[in-house]
Design a protein around this motif. Structure first.
Motif, mmCIF file in Angstrom:
data_model
loop_
_atom_site.group_PDB
_atom_site.id
_atom_site.type_symbol
_atom_site.label_atom_id
_atom_site.label_comp_id
_atom_site.label_asym_id
_atom_site.label_seq_id
_atom_site.Cartn_x
_atom_site.Cartn_y
_atom_site.Cartn_z
ATOM 1 N N PRO A 32 -29.731 -59.141 -118.855
ATOM 2 C CA PRO A 32 -29.428 -57.750 -119.212
ATOM 3 C C PRO A 32 -28.142 -57.250 -118.571
ATOM 4 O O PRO A 32 -27.404 -56.467 -119.174
ATOM 5 N N GLY A 33 -27.865 -57.696 -117.335
ATOM 6 C CA GLY A 33 -26.646 -57.263 -116.660
ATOM 7 C C GLY A 33 -25.392 -57.734 -117.379
ATOM 8 O O GLY A 33 -24.427 -56.974 -117.542
ATOM 9 N N ILE A 34 -25.393 -58.992 -117.817
ATOM 10 C CA ILE A 34 -24.238 -59.529 -118.549
ATOM 11 C C ILE A 34 -24.048 -58.775 -119.862
ATOM 12 O O ILE A 34 -22.925 -58.395 -120.227
ATOM 13 N N LEU A 35 -25.139 -58.544 -120.589
ATOM 14 C CA LEU A 35 -25.053 -57.817 -121.856
ATOM 15 C C LEU A 35 -24.499 -56.412 -121.646
ATOM 16 O O LEU A 35 -23.630 -55.951 -122.399
ATOM 17 N N LEU A 36 -24.972 -55.716 -120.610
ATOM 18 C CA LEU A 36 -24.496 -54.363 -120.320
ATOM 19 C C LEU A 36 -23.010 -54.378 -119.974
ATOM 20 O O LEU A 36 -22.241 -53.520 -120.442
ATOM 21 N N CYS A 37 -22.592 -55.340 -119.148
ATOM 22 C CA CYS A 37 -21.169 -55.434 -118.780
ATOM 23 C C CYS A 37 -20.281 -55.668 -120.005
ATOM 24 O O CYS A 37 -19.211 -55.060 -120.131
ATOM 25 N N VAL A 38 -20.728 -56.531 -120.907
ATOM 26 C CA VAL A 38 -19.943 -56.810 -122.112
ATOM 27 C C VAL A 38 -19.817 -55.553 -122.964
ATOM 28 O O VAL A 38 -18.731 -55.239 -123.483
ATOM 29 N N LEU A 39 -20.900 -54.817 -123.128
ATOM 30 C CA LEU A 39 -20.863 -53.579 -123.915
ATOM 31 C C LEU A 39 -19.916 -52.558 -123.285
ATOM 32 O O LEU A 39 -19.150 -51.885 -123.993
ATOM 33 N N ILE A 40 -19.947 -52.445 -121.964
ATOM 34 C CA ILE A 40 -19.067 -51.488 -121.282
ATOM 35 C C ILE A 40 -17.609 -51.882 -121.468
ATOM 36 O O ILE A 40 -16.739 -51.037 -121.725
ATOM 37 N N VAL A 41 -17.312 -53.179 -121.353
ATOM 38 C CA VAL A 41 -15.931 -53.648 -121.521
ATOM 39 C C VAL A 41 -15.425 -53.357 -122.935
ATOM 40 O O VAL A 41 -14.244 -53.027 -123.129
ATOM 41 N N CYS A 42 -16.308 -53.441 -123.924
ATOM 42 C CA CYS A 42 -15.899 -53.237 -125.318
ATOM 43 C C CYS A 42 -15.892 -51.775 -125.741
ATOM 44 O O CYS A 42 -15.445 -51.462 -126.863
ATOM 45 N N LEU A 43 -16.363 -50.858 -124.883
ATOM 46 C CA LEU A 43 -16.465 -49.442 -125.262
ATOM 47 C C LEU A 43 -15.137 -48.806 -125.697
ATOM 48 O O LEU A 43 -15.128 -47.979 -126.611
ATOM 49 N N PRO A 44 -13.987 -49.106 -125.066
ATOM 50 C CA PRO A 44 -12.740 -48.460 -125.508
ATOM 51 C C PRO A 44 -12.439 -48.646 -126.990
ATOM 52 O O PRO A 44 -11.791 -47.783 -127.609
ATOM 53 N N PHE A 45 -12.924 -49.734 -127.601
ATOM 54 C CA PHE A 45 -12.646 -49.961 -129.017
ATOM 55 C C PHE A 45 -13.365 -48.964 -129.917
ATOM 56 O O PHE A 45 -13.000 -48.807 -131.079
ATOM 57 N N ALA A 46 -14.398 -48.283 -129.381
ATOM 58 C CA ALA A 46 -15.108 -47.275 -130.173
ATOM 59 C C ALA A 46 -14.221 -46.065 -130.462
ATOM 60 O O ALA A 46 -14.553 -45.247 -131.338
ATOM 61 N N LEU A 47 -13.091 -45.936 -129.763
ATOM 62 C CA LEU A 47 -12.211 -44.778 -129.918
ATOM 63 C C LEU A 47 -11.120 -44.993 -130.963
ATOM 64 O O LEU A 47 -10.333 -44.087 -131.218
ATOM 65 N N VAL A 48 -11.050 -46.185 -131.571
ATOM 66 C CA VAL A 48 -9.926 -46.501 -132.455
ATOM 67 C C VAL A 48 -10.423 -47.134 -133.750
ATOM 68 O O VAL A 48 -11.521 -47.689 -133.807
ATOM 69 N N ASP A 49 -9.604 -47.030 -134.790
ATOM 70 C CA ASP A 49 -9.837 -47.752 -136.044
ATOM 71 C C ASP A 49 -9.048 -49.057 -136.064
ATOM 72 O O ASP A 49 -9.546 -50.094 -136.494
ATOM 73 N N VAL A 50 -7.795 -48.966 -135.610
ATOM 74 C CA VAL A 50 -6.946 -50.150 -135.475
ATOM 75 C C VAL A 50 -6.815 -50.457 -133.993
ATOM 76 O O VAL A 50 -6.264 -49.652 -133.240
ATOM 77 N N PRO A 51 -7.342 -51.580 -133.516
ATOM 78 C CA PRO A 51 -7.232 -51.895 -132.085
ATOM 79 C C PRO A 51 -5.773 -51.882 -131.644
ATOM 80 O O PRO A 51 -4.938 -52.578 -132.239
ATOM 81 N N PRO A 52 -5.444 -51.082 -130.622
ATOM 82 C CA PRO A 52 -4.038 -50.951 -130.200
ATOM 83 C C PRO A 52 -3.579 -52.101 -129.312
ATOM 84 O O PRO A 52 -3.198 -51.915 -128.155
ATOM 85 N N LEU A 53 -3.639 -53.292 -129.865
ATOM 86 C CA LEU A 53 -3.168 -54.501 -129.200
ATOM 87 C C LEU A 53 -2.000 -55.011 -130.028
ATOM 88 O O LEU A 53 -2.081 -55.065 -131.258
ATOM 89 N N ILE A 54 -0.927 -55.406 -129.396
ATOM 90 C CA ILE A 54 0.366 -55.555 -130.061
ATOM 91 C C ILE A 54 0.297 -56.344 -131.364
ATOM 92 O O ILE A 54 0.811 -55.912 -132.401
ATOM 93 N N ASP A 55 -0.343 -57.508 -131.369
ATOM 94 C CA ASP A 55 -0.311 -58.387 -132.538
ATOM 95 C C ASP A 55 -1.402 -58.106 -133.568
ATOM 96 O O ASP A 55 -1.342 -58.643 -134.680
#
Length: 551
Positions: A32-55
């Motif tokens: 459960p700890g690993i799953l929670l950490c992964v979800l937290i790391v991915c949370l910033p993507f919930a704020l965008v439609d196009v991921p703001p990564l250069i490529d």
């Protein structure tokens, strides 16, 4: 009632601690700890439609070209040809997802899945090799949002995530089911390498490094201090058993060799160009965590480096099986060329993986004082929370900026030809990257337009331009220009680019964050402006009609 609630909460916490104790791992390394950490790391993507990564916008534009059906204007501008190359992971994933959800959603989900695998594979590897001593796991997660991901190397991140996850699975299956482990590795290696050659190669590298490290750990206690010339001592070792263990662990790695041979045999010829950039390798230690704040990014890199160097004096050490995988990746970073067959920044991508493994696999369970391990864990979690907050805040800002820049496309007729120039960021002006480098590729997605922003290296990419307005204005990096401060006397500015550009062969000229050129061109009619970005419609025999805002 309050007392009853407190008792229940206490019982629940005690039960949770008992579960973690039985699992034999730190709380954040439990399932459960690993799953929670992964979800937290991915949370910033919930704020965008196009991921703001250069490529990433470039990957989405290429996916739009691949998905173009009969009658789509993109067909007359580009050809898509699938080739057997070790760089197609993101393209395949976007094709599968895009068929069901559309290209925009496919680009978002592909990025989130790759990021989740990258973070989850790292944590699972730490769990399998350092379950009780992985107090620096949070420090490892800081290197998820590092140079490879922030640059949007989607194929590499996907392949590396798969490699780390498969490596963790191989460690888990090694004792439980060796046959299943072998079968999994035989399948996983070609899949990871098809995603990206270097990212996929990490799986074989990690498995081999761990196997040799385990063999070193199993040597008799104190062997390092014995006289290695003592043949009698050497004869006491069961070399046959050691060799057999190494063979059993490493024979599935032949799948990597077979994949490379098939690639060499069936891939189209590519221009061979291997370049070592030693200054780039040196700068990568500074730029690996470059994001929004020079102080925060420098500080994180310095403290993480000190943690690795000072940790052994505090009792945090590596066994061979823990330290050798990180050391092997670091040595590969030093030895590998910086540019390989048209693919740039190959070496820099490896440094964050070495840092993740070096930090996460440093065993703090034997620290001289237990509180030191707790301090490392708490400081890591606090700093990770700060960095993820800054990342989320920056994502919201990038989303707003992307929407402003892409509003230019509402003035572009579908199926048009758009010649784009974007000002490339440089450290002399700003630590923060604008991440607009490949934003122009979204013209192919939103307006089915031709744009000179696509990757089209033969033998490496699948996009083949059919419309070529000019020799040096067909594909990446023809879209890049530099500010006058960054040009340095030899890089081209927007004025130089426009002077030689085949303007008469396109319908629009899109200038992204370049500012207004000093000299007006009578063929260009301004139709949109947002700050330092402008869109011009090409008029074959027009007269000067520029009336731009002052900025």
């Amino acid at each position: 009632m309050t007392g009853l609630t407190q008792v229940r909460e206490k019982d629940w916490l005690q039960g949770l601690k008992a579960i973690w104790a039985r699992a034999g791992a730190l709380p954040w390394l439990s399932g459960p700890g690993i799953l929670l950490c992964v979800l937290i790391v991915c949370l910033p993507f919930a704020l965008v439609d196009v991921p703001p990564l250069i490529d990433v916008p470039g990957h989405m534009g290429a996916a739009a070209i691949e998905a173009a059906g009969p009658g789509n204007p993109l067909e007359k501008y580009f050809t898509w040809k699938w080739v057997f190359t070790l760089n197609i992971g993101g393209g395949v994933l976007m094709k599968v997802l895009g068929a069901q959800f559309g290209i925009l959603a496919a680009g978002w989900w592909s990025t989130v899945l790759a990021t989740g695998l990258f973070a989850g594979g790292c944590l699972w590897t730490i769990r399998m090799l350092n379950p009780r001593g992985g107090h620096a796991a949070a420090w490892s997660l800081m290197f998820v949002f590092s140079f490879p991901l922030l640059t949007g190397f989607l194929n590499y991140i996907l392949a590396t995530g798969l490699s780390l996850t498969a490596f963790g699975a191989s460690l888990w299956l090694e004792q439980k089911n060796p046959r299943a482990r072998a079968a999994m590795l035989i399948v996983a290696q070609p899949v990871a390498m098809l995603c990206h050659a270097i990212g996929g190669l990490l799986l074989a590298l990690l498995v081999a490094a761990h196997a040799f490290g385990r063999a070193m750990d199993e040597l008799p206690e104190g062997w390092r201090w014995r006289d290695l010339t003592n043949r009698q001592w050497l004869r006491t070792l069961d070399w046959k058993a050691i060799g057999l263990r190494l063979w059993q662990a490493c024979w599935p790695l032949l799948a990597t060799v077979v994949t490379i041979l098939l690639w060499k045999a069936f891939s189209p010829p590519a221009k061979s160009m291997n370049v070592w950039r030693w200054d780039q390798k040196a700068w990568s230690f500074v730029l690996t965590l470059r994001d929004q704040s020079k102080l925060l990014d420098f500080g994180t890199s310095i403290i993480a480096g000190l943690l690795v160097l000072v940790g052994p004096f505090l009792g945090a050490k590596w066994r061979w099986r823990q330290g050798l995988p990180a050391l092997t990746v670091l040595l590969l970073f030093i030895a590998i060329p910086s540019d390989i067959n048209g693919s740039a920044f190959v070496d820099i991508r490896l440094l964050p993986v070495a840092a993740m493994l070096g930090l996460g696999l440093q065993d703090w369970s034997g620290a001289r004082r237990p509180q030191w391990a707790k301090i490392v864990a708490c400081l890591g979690m606090a700093l990770l929370a700060v960095r993820l907050t800054v990342t989320a805040w920056s994502f919201a800002g990038y989303a707003e900026d992307y929407n402003k820049q892409l509003s230019a496309l509402t003035h572009v007729e579908p199926g048009s030809r758009v010649l784009a120039f974007v000002e490339h960021s440089c450290l002399d002006e700003s630590w923060r990257n604008t991440r607009r480098d490949h934003l122009a590729s979204l013209a192919s997605l939103y307006r089915q337009a031709w744009v000179n922003d696509n990757w089209a290296v033969p033998g490496l990419h699948m996009v083949i331009p059919r419309f070529r307005p000019g020799r040096n204005f067909t594909a990446d990096p023809s879209e890049f220009v530099w500010s006058r401060r960054c040009a340095g006397g030899w890089r081209r500015t927007v004025e130089t680019a426009l002077k030689h550009a085949p303007i008469e062969r396109v319908d629009y000229v899109w200038l992204i964050d370049t500012g207004l050129p000093r000299r007006a061109d009578p063929r260009l009619q301004l139709v949109w402006q947002e700050g330092r970005s402008l869109l011009f419609k090409v008029r074959p025999l027009g007269i000067p009609t520029w009336k731009p805002k002052d900025f």
